[in-house]
Design a protein around this motif. Sequence first.
Motif, PDB file in Angstrom:
ATOM      1  N   TYR A 137       0.827  -1.210   0.000  1.00  0.00           N
ATOM      2  CA  TYR A 137       0.000   0.000   0.000  1.00  0.00           C
ATOM      3  C   TYR A 137       0.866   1.267   0.000  1.00  0.00           C
ATOM      4  O   TYR A 137       2.026   1.251   0.429  1.00  0.00           O
ATOM      5  CB  TYR A 137      -0.934  -0.008   1.217  1.00  0.00           C
ATOM      6  CG  TYR A 137      -2.034  -1.037   1.068  1.00  0.00           C
ATOM      7  CD1 TYR A 137      -3.263  -0.686   0.530  1.00  0.00           C
ATOM      8  CD2 TYR A 137      -1.824  -2.363   1.421  1.00  0.00           C
ATOM      9  CE1 TYR A 137      -4.265  -1.632   0.352  1.00  0.00           C
ATOM     10  CE2 TYR A 137      -2.815  -3.318   1.247  1.00  0.00           C
ATOM     11  CZ  TYR A 137      -4.032  -2.942   0.714  1.00  0.00           C
ATOM     12  OH  TYR A 137      -5.021  -3.879   0.528  1.00  0.00           O
ATOM     13  N   ASP A 138       0.251   2.353  -0.485  1.00  0.00           N
ATOM     14  CA  ASP A 138       0.964   3.628  -0.635  1.00  0.00           C
ATOM     15  C   ASP A 138       0.518   4.681   0.374  1.00  0.00           C
ATOM     16  O   ASP A 138       1.280   5.585   0.705  1.00  0.00           O
ATOM     17  CB  ASP A 138       0.706   4.216  -2.035  1.00  0.00           C
ATOM     18  CG  ASP A 138       1.000   3.227  -3.129  1.00  0.00           C
ATOM     19  OD1 ASP A 138       2.172   2.854  -3.276  1.00  0.00           O
ATOM     20  OD2 ASP A 138       0.043   2.817  -3.837  1.00  0.00           O
ATOM     21  N   PHE A 139      -0.735   4.585   0.801  1.00  0.00           N
ATOM     22  CA  PHE A 139      -1.315   5.670   1.608  1.00  0.00           C
ATOM     23  C   PHE A 139      -2.281   5.066   2.615  1.00  0.00           C
ATOM     24  O   PHE A 139      -3.029   4.132   2.290  1.00  0.00           O
ATOM     25  CB  PHE A 139      -2.064   6.661   0.696  1.00  0.00           C
ATOM     26  CG  PHE A 139      -2.712   7.806   1.426  1.00  0.00           C
ATOM     27  CD1 PHE A 139      -1.971   8.931   1.773  1.00  0.00           C
ATOM     28  CD2 PHE A 139      -4.067   7.776   1.761  1.00  0.00           C
ATOM     29  CE1 PHE A 139      -2.557  10.005   2.446  1.00  0.00           C
ATOM     30  CE2 PHE A 139      -4.666   8.845   2.437  1.00  0.00           C
ATOM     31  CZ  PHE A 139      -3.910   9.956   2.768  1.00  0.00           C
ATOM     32  N   ALA A 140      -2.292   5.598   3.823  1.00  0.00           N
ATOM     33  CA  ALA A 140      -3.271   5.160   4.830  1.00  0.00           C
ATOM     34  C   ALA A 140      -3.769   6.376   5.601  1.00  0.00           C
ATOM     35  O   ALA A 140      -3.010   7.314   5.873  1.00  0.00           O
ATOM     36  CB  ALA A 140      -2.638   4.152   5.794  1.00  0.00           C
ATOM     37  N   PHE A 141      -5.047   6.356   5.940  1.00  0.00           N
ATOM     38  CA  PHE A 141      -5.646   7.421   6.751  1.00  0.00           C
ATOM     39  C   PHE A 141      -6.296   6.773   7.957  1.00  0.00           C
ATOM     40  O   PHE A 141      -7.172   5.918   7.816  1.00  0.00           O
ATOM     41  CB  PHE A 141      -6.671   8.206   5.931  1.00  0.00           C
ATOM     42  CG  PHE A 141      -7.337   9.318   6.694  1.00  0.00           C
ATOM     43  CD1 PHE A 141      -6.593  10.244   7.408  1.00  0.00           C
ATOM     44  CD2 PHE A 141      -8.727   9.459   6.691  1.00  0.00           C
ATOM     45  CE1 PHE A 141      -7.200  11.281   8.120  1.00  0.00           C
ATOM     46  CE2 PHE A 141      -9.348  10.493   7.386  1.00  0.00           C
ATOM     47  CZ  PHE A 141      -8.578  11.402   8.102  1.00  0.00           C
ATOM     48  N   ILE A 142      -5.864   7.176   9.150  1.00  0.00           N
ATOM     49  CA  ILE A 142      -6.366   6.595  10.397  1.00  0.00           C
ATOM     50  C   ILE A 142      -7.309   7.587  11.056  1.00  0.00           C
ATOM     51  O   ILE A 142      -6.902   8.690  11.446  1.00  0.00           O
ATOM     52  CB  ILE A 142      -5.193   6.239  11.339  1.00  0.00           C
ATOM     53  CG1 ILE A 142      -4.254   5.233  10.666  1.00  0.00           C
ATOM     54  CG2 ILE A 142      -5.729   5.698  12.662  1.00  0.00           C
ATOM     55  CD1 ILE A 142      -2.996   4.898  11.479  1.00  0.00           C
ATOM     56  N   GLY A 164       5.690   5.453   1.510  1.00  0.00           N
ATOM     57  CA  GLY A 164       4.239   5.526   1.713  1.00  0.00           C
ATOM     58  C   GLY A 164       3.919   6.481   2.859  1.00  0.00           C
ATOM     59  O   GLY A 164       4.753   6.715   3.747  1.00  0.00           O
ATOM     60  N   LEU A 165       2.708   7.014   2.830  1.00  0.00           N
ATOM     61  CA  LEU A 165       2.338   8.072   3.776  1.00  0.00           C
ATOM     62  C   LEU A 165       1.137   7.668   4.635  1.00  0.00           C
ATOM     63  O   LEU A 165       0.139   7.175   4.104  1.00  0.00           O
ATOM     64  CB  LEU A 165       1.990   9.339   2.980  1.00  0.00           C
ATOM     65  CG  LEU A 165       1.675  10.608   3.768  1.00  0.00           C
ATOM     66  CD1 LEU A 165       2.906  11.110   4.514  1.00  0.00           C
ATOM     67  CD2 LEU A 165       1.147  11.688   2.827  1.00  0.00           C
ATOM     68  N   ILE A 166       1.263   7.909   5.945  1.00  0.00           N
ATOM     69  CA  ILE A 166       0.138   7.679   6.864  1.00  0.00           C
ATOM     70  C   ILE A 166      -0.349   9.027   7.376  1.00  0.00           C
ATOM     71  O   ILE A 166       0.444   9.844   7.858  1.00  0.00           O
ATOM     72  CB  ILE A 166       0.562   6.814   8.073  1.00  0.00           C
ATOM     73  CG1 ILE A 166       1.195   5.494   7.617  1.00  0.00           C
ATOM     74  CG2 ILE A 166      -0.646   6.537   8.984  1.00  0.00           C
ATOM     75  CD1 ILE A 166       1.731   4.636   8.781  1.00  0.00           C
TER      76      ILE A 166
END
Length: 220
Positions: A137-142, A164-166
């Motif tokens: 995965y490349d991007f995650a939003f928590i 990748g960015l969280i």
Amino acid sequence: MSRRSWGIDEKVRRYLLDHSLREPPVAAELRAATAKLPHAGMQISPEQGQLMALLVQAIGARRAIEIGTFTGYSALWVALALPADGRLLCCDVSAEWTAVGKPYWQKAGVAGKIDLRIAPAIETLDRLLAAGQAGAYDFAFIDADKTGYDGYYERCLRLLRPGGLIGIDNVLWGGDVAEPKKRSADTLALRALNKKLHHDERVALSMLPVGDGLTLALKR
Ligand SMILES: C[S@@+](CC[C@H](N)C(=O)[O-])C[C@H]1O[C@@H](n2cnc3c(N)ncnc32)[C@H](O)[C@@H]1O
């Protein structure tokens, strides 16, 4: 009412929105529909959605994860920013709230990009890892239950590729994290995570006073 950024009065926010916001009409429609619901304040602001869309494009993300979807407003921004073959895996426990967003995902032409999993997010993330999806995965939003954030962060870090960015939402928690007398379970969890991230050498870090506080962690 969506959450506003810190230290910015209404007049200046109006100017900011008038001179930068490019909210797609379908997103504005979903925001208006959500505003009628009791928990509408959980939704990110349009300017935060636009920032996240920009970040998704800036890192060339194709595969993204969202933890906490609610009525699908942040998911809509992210899905619109992904390329045609991009995919967004959404985690939520509420079939009722996420159902509100589905017609808007359809109308925006992004429903085919979104894979919604109704289950505790920790289970969904562990299933992805067990299926060999580490680094995929490349991007995650928590943006779900705050006491779960640390577990989500650790799993997202494994699921993301280097670079990748969280994005982690609500890290200022209405200012409570800076008030030692505030000791709810949510406040303690966010305070502990903020402290840990400050010195986490696995990521490059920035904490922004956007919305209720948005931490960006770029995996090294
Ligand atoms: C703050 S809202 C998400 C807002 C959404 N990102 C937006 O901007 O519109 C939090 C969501 O997390 C979901 N949630 C709470 N606990 C969860 C869990 N253990 N696993 C997955 N989702 C959870 C809730 O059902 C709720 O929809």
